[in-house]
Design an enzyme around this catalytic site. Structure first.
Site, PDB file in Angstrom:
ATOM      1  CE  LYS A  79       0.427   4.351  -0.936  1.00  0.00           C
ATOM      2  NZ  LYS A  79      -0.763   5.216  -1.133  1.00  0.00           N
ATOM      3  CB  SER A 159      -2.681   3.929  -4.476  1.00  0.00           C
ATOM      4  OG  SER A 159      -2.501   4.851  -3.410  1.00  0.00           O
ATOM      5  CB  SER A 183      -5.081   6.055  -2.154  1.00  0.00           C
ATOM      6  OG  SER A 183      -5.124   6.058  -3.551  1.00  0.00           O
TER       7      SER A 183
END
Lengths: 494, 95
Positions: A79, A159, A183
């Site tokens: 990420k 997210s 998330s």
């Protein structure tokens, strides 16, 4: 040869050890898949092909000698929130333009220590603020899933939308992700993948771009429960550089996966039965309980009376911490600078140009609730409510509950550019209604695919555990995974 | 509690985010929607409840007061939009 990208992480690990193929071949297969899919899915914001092949080559040298770590030669996506030395790290924000850290986050350094290979950086909501991956400066991630008979693009959740989409679409063997209000678990639920938010303090936050420090926790997203457990063992552990890191031994999480649920008590919180809950979600929830009971667990009705206040308290605490954390983006130390007539002008213009709308909105809410005259009414009040939310869980665990089963999300994935959600920030926030309590209480939570909705889209269940008892979550999630016995992979259209 | 246009401007100033006059109304609406949503916390009785300071029971660790890191100014400034001799460069702040 079968498509190497379709193997689970655990199977790829065995095959690499058996020398059925090399880490270079496996990495090459993923890089080819990324090249073909990324123009459609937008899951990666940076692909580090050369570096990946170098890392794979080093893994092959170790594997040839029968050496190597627990993830030797396994290609992962990271990420964009994780600091990776010399590599694109921008939290999918314009304000961090060009930022290439001089350091490596503790978690990624542990993954490389164990032999994993970095394929690149994954798209996400800007600064991890969002539930649909639409707030990214790099544009939305497109879910690899589509509703039956439809060509409409869906969101992968957020997210960690890039992480979830890349894992589901076979663009990495597993991915790192982070979870401040849901998330990891919400995108995992939307994409038929497994995602775990560990107990607060289990995985180091050092070198991970901060959103809300008392809530942020990193964890893995993977295609199976076993894969998630393998990744988590590598990602966990005490780090003196993180002042809230827990100084505890790391269990072999994969060893807990097949432990079963015989004799466990599974709590079912009545407050999670929301008005207007779709019947398919309710059915999924009952089905999950039946599966656990069939394997020897007992079900207990419990009450978590402050559940409905978790989301409003979160939307005070998280923006407050974010407004403080994001004060560092001022055009001086890194990233974007927009010149102005004086230094204040420069700050204001830089932050206006560099932050997206959702981030600005949250900074402003946070600034307001921390400002003179409002601090007690908002922030202190929310932190008191947080104490009550945590106590609700403690009371349930004190009644002998080992883990709590809930739906992961109120619905399956929705469309990109959903107008009703865009018009009302609060409607989007409601996506996290089942997950956010877990962050507020610092507990571990796992999302595991359990069924599909009428349109064939994946639906997930969530298991919530006692502090530092992720092992029970892996064991129970494995029962759901095995009982569902469903192929949750997307039908490729990209 | 709700915010008016003047408060929106004041918050933006405190947050060091420039907003145009044309954006004020939409920010005001969005902020009030969120503040309206969190208003329900008023229902909760928090008498005698301590505000949470740490989500897990822990005391902050201490370490010896000695330098354990540093000595690489050039790496610290390597991402700066503007730097000179390992200093961050900003517009003049003192007349």
């Amino acid at each position: 040869m079968t498509d190497l990208t379709k193997l689970s992480l655990a199977d790829a690990r065995r095959a690499l050890a058996d020398k059925s193929f090399t880490a270079t071949e496996l990495t090459g297969a993923y890089l080819t898949a990324i090249e073909a899919a990324n123009p459609s899915l937008n899951a990666y914001v940076a692909v580090t092909g050369e570096q990946a092949l170098e890392m794979a080559k080093a893994s092959d040298e170790k594997l040839a000698k029968g050496q190597g770590g627990s993830l030797e030669g396994i290609p992962l996506g990271i990420k964009d929130l994780f600091g990776t030395k010399g590599v694109h790290t921008q939290a999918a924000s314009h304000i961090l333009d060009g930022f290439k850290p001089e350091y490596e986050s503790t978690i990624t350094s542990q993954l490389w220590r164990d032999g994993a290979v970095m394929l690149g950086k994954l798209n996400m909501d800007e600064f991890a603020m969002g539930s649909s991956n639409e707030t990214s400066f790099y544009g939305p991630v497109v879910s690899p899933f589509r509703a039956q008979g439809s060509n409409a693009n869906l969101v992968p959740g957020g997210s960690s939308g890039g992480s979830a989409a890349a894992v589901a679409a076979w663009l990495c063997a597993g991915a790192t992700a982070t979870d401040t209000g849901g998330s990891i678990r919400q995108p995992a639920a939307f994409t038929g993948t497994v995602g775990i938010k560990p107990t607060y303090g289990r995985c180091s936050r050092w070198g991970v771009v901060a959103f809300a420090s008392s809530l942020d926790q990193a964890g893995p997203i993977a295609r199976t429960v076993e894969d998630a457990a393998l990744l988590m063992t590598s990602m966990s552990g005490f780090d003196p550089k993180d002042s809230t890191s827990a100084d505890l031994a790391v269990p072999d999480f994969a060893a807990a996966v097949e432990r079963g649920v015989k004799g466990l008590t599974i709590g079912v919180p009545r407050e999670y039965r929301m008005d207007g809950m779709p019947s398919e979600i309710e059915k999924l929830w009952s089905q999950g309980l039946e599966w656990l009971v069939a394997e020897g667990a007992t079900v207990k009705d419990i009450s978590l009376p402050h559940t409905k206040y978790a989301l409003p308290a979160y939307y005070i605490v998280a923006p407050a911490e974010a407004s403080s954390n994001l004060a560092r983006y001022d055009g001086v130390k890194y990233g974007l600078r927009v010149s102005g007539k004086d230094i204040t002008d420069m700050y204001e213009l830089t932050r206006a140009a560099g932050f997206g709308r959702e981030v600005k909105r949250r900074i402003m809410i946070g600034t307001y609730v921390l400002s003179a005259g409002y601090f007690d009414a908002y922030y202190v009040k929310a932190q008191k409510v947080r104490t009550l939310i945590k106590k609700d869980f403690e009371d349930a665990f004190n009644l002998g509950v080992d883990a709590i089963l809930t739906p992961a999300t109120p619905s399956a994935a929705f469309g990109i550019g959903d107008e009703a959600l865009a018009a009302d920030p609060v409607a989007m926030y409601l996506n996290d209604v089942f997950t956010v309590t877990v962050n507020m209480a610092g507990l571990p939570g796992i999302a595991v695919p359990a069924g599909k909705d009428a349109k064939g889209l994946p639906l997930g269940l969530q298991l919530i555990g006692k502090p530092f008892d992720e092992e029970t979550l892996f064991a129970a999630a494995r029962i759901i995974e095995r009982s569902a016995d469903t192929d949750f992979s997307p039908t490729p259209w990209w | 509690m709700s915010v008016d246009a003047a408060t929106v401007k004041r918050i933006a100033r405190l947050a060091r985010i420039r907003i145009d006059e044309s954006e004020i109304t939409s920010y005001q609406g969005e902020l009030n929607a969120i503040l309206g949503f969190v208003e329900q916390l008023q229902e909760v009785d928090v008498d005698g409840v301590e505000p949470m300071t740490s989500v897990t029971p822990m005391t902050l660790r201490r370490r010896d007061d000695r330098i354990s890191d540093g000595g690489y100014a050039e790496r610290i400034v390597s991402n700066a939009p503007l730097s000179e001799d390992n200093f961050f460069m900003v517009p003049k702040v003192v007349e």
